[in-house]
Motif scaffolding. Structure first.
Motif, short mmCIF file in Angstrom:
data_model
loop_
_atom_site.label_atom_id
_atom_site.label_comp_id
_atom_site.label_asym_id
_atom_site.label_seq_id
_atom_site.Cartn_x
_atom_site.Cartn_y
_atom_site.Cartn_z
N ASP A 1 1.02 -9.55 -5.93
CA ASP A 1 1.18 -10.85 -5.26
C ASP A 1 2.05 -10.73 -4.02
O ASP A 1 1.76 -11.33 -2.98
CB ASP A 1 1.79 -11.87 -6.23
N VAL A 2 3.13 -9.95 -4.12
CA VAL A 2 4.03 -9.79 -2.98
C VAL A 2 3.33 -9.04 -1.85
O VAL A 2 3.42 -9.44 -0.68
CB VAL A 2 5.32 -9.05 -3.41
N LEU A 3 2.63 -7.96 -2.16
CA LEU A 3 1.92 -7.20 -1.13
C LEU A 3 0.84 -8.05 -0.47
O LEU A 3 0.62 -7.96 0.75
CB LEU A 3 1.32 -5.94 -1.73
N ALA A 4 0.16 -8.88 -1.26
CA ALA A 4 -0.87 -9.76 -0.70
C ALA A 4 -0.25 -10.79 0.24
O ALA A 4 -0.80 -11.10 1.30
CB ALA A 4 -1.64 -10.46 -1.82
N ALA A 5 0.91 -11.30 -0.13
CA ALA A 5 1.60 -12.28 0.72
C ALA A 5 2.07 -11.64 2.02
O ALA A 5 1.98 -12.24 3.10
CB ALA A 5 2.78 -12.89 -0.03
N ILE A 6 2.57 -10.40 1.94
CA ILE A 6 2.99 -9.68 3.14
C ILE A 6 1.80 -9.44 4.06
O ILE A 6 1.88 -9.62 5.28
CB ILE A 6 3.67 -8.34 2.77
N THR A 7 0.67 -9.04 3.47
CA THR A 7 -0.54 -8.79 4.26
C THR A 7 -0.99 -10.06 4.97
O THR A 7 -1.31 -10.04 6.17
CB THR A 7 -1.67 -8.28 3.35
N SER A 8 -0.99 -11.18 4.27
CA SER A 8 -1.42 -12.45 4.87
C SER A 8 -0.47 -12.90 5.97
O SER A 8 -0.90 -13.38 7.03
CB SER A 8 -1.52 -13.53 3.79
N GLU A 9 0.83 -12.74 5.73
CA GLU A 9 1.82 -13.18 6.71
C GLU A 9 1.76 -12.31 7.96
O GLU A 9 1.95 -12.82 9.08
CB GLU A 9 3.22 -13.14 6.11
N ASP A 10 1.49 -11.02 7.80
CA ASP A 10 1.37 -10.15 8.96
C ASP A 10 0.14 -10.50 9.78
O ASP A 10 0.17 -10.44 11.02
CB ASP A 10 1.31 -8.69 8.51
N ALA A 11 -0.96 -10.87 9.11
CA ALA A 11 -2.20 -11.19 9.81
C ALA A 11 -2.12 -12.53 10.53
O ALA A 11 -2.58 -12.66 11.68
CB ALA A 11 -3.37 -11.20 8.82
N THR A 12 -1.51 -13.53 9.90
CA THR A 12 -1.39 -14.86 10.49
C THR A 12 0.03 -15.36 10.26
O THR A 12 0.30 -16.09 9.30
CB THR A 12 -2.40 -15.85 9.87
#
Length: 261
Positions: free
Chosen positions: A113-124
């Motif tokens: 969940d944390v890695l997915a949130a980091i990925t989303s925040e980096d993209a947008t």
């Protein structure tokens, strides 16, 4: 110490640790004064999420830890890459829960969940204005519009431009205030830079646009204003008085050694 590689295919199953790097500033990094605090029980090949109390608490990188038999260690940056940092407040907004910066091992099941949130925040990235801040107060915003004559307090742009963006009121995060009173008038571009998680302080940004002192080489240059200004000069500009007699009027004054040129 770090190189890039792909994230392990079984990242969700690999132990993942939160590691605190402090102090985190340009001067501390240059002087090699930054320390990494690890939780107990880390092992070669584990994932590491490095956090720091930078401009605001922020994530610096996701990496794979390597250890050798000679007590050496290093971090190989892996996906998701975090080139300019991610504010912890933005990550918490994605996760819907608090994310502590204390060194610890993440519970099983939380890593993905944390890695997915980091990925989303980096993209947008979440706009800084949607996160907690001290800027854009209505009274401050009204006051900075009166400073349009001076242009952006940081980069100095737009002072003489007929077409210029509406200046915005900026206040440094608590504990980082330079020696000024009230809000600073900045252009939208500088305002965005000042709110990057790993961005500069206001002084660092302002001084980066100005020449170094020719005597001591310090990057602490104020503008020197001679004559009668239309109003109080902004932070970063020093009033040199109304009398103008010297043939070569200085334009700058060093805050470190008081040299004028």
């Amino acid at each position: 110490m770090a190189k890039r590689s792909t994230v392990p295919a079984n990242a969700a199953e690999v132990p993942c640790h939160v590691v605190l790097a402090e102090p985190w500033s340009a001067s501390a990094i240059e002087a090699d004064e930054t320390w990494w605090s690890f939780p107990d029980g880390v092992a070669d090949g584990d994932l590491v999420i490095t956090v720091a109390h930078a401009r605001v608490p922020a994530i610096l990188q996701v990496a794979e830890l390597w250890l050798d038999d000679n007590e050496g260690w290093g971090l190989n940056t892996v996906e998701p890459y975090v080139p300019i940092g991610i504010a912890i407040a933005a990550l918490e907004r994605r996760l819907g829960t608090r994310f502590s910066t204390e060194p610890r091992t993440l519970p099983v099941g939380v890593t993905a969940d944390v890695l997915a949130a980091i990925t989303s925040e980096d993209a947008t990235p979440t706009p800084w204005s949607s996160l907690p801040h001290r800027c854009l107060d209505a009274d401050d915003s009204k006051l900075v519009q009166n400073d349009q004559f001076w242009g952006c307090n940081a980069c100095g742009a737009y002072a003489a431009s007929r077409y210029r963006p509406r200046l915005q009121a900026h206040r440094e995060p608590r504990g980082n205030d330079p020696q000024f009173s009230g809000a600073l008038a900045v252009c939208p571009s500088c305002h965005d830079i000042l709110h990057q998680p790993l961005g500069p302080t206001f002084d660092e940004l302002m001084f980066s646009y100005r020449p170094s002192c020719p005597r001591c080489d310090a990057k602490q240059t104020f503008k020197l204003l001679m004559g009668m200004p239309p109003g109080p000069p902004p932070y970063g500009t020093h009033s040199g008085g109304c009398a103008i007699s010297a043939p070569d009027i200085p334009s700058y004054i060093c805050q470190a050694c008081n040299f004028e040129w």
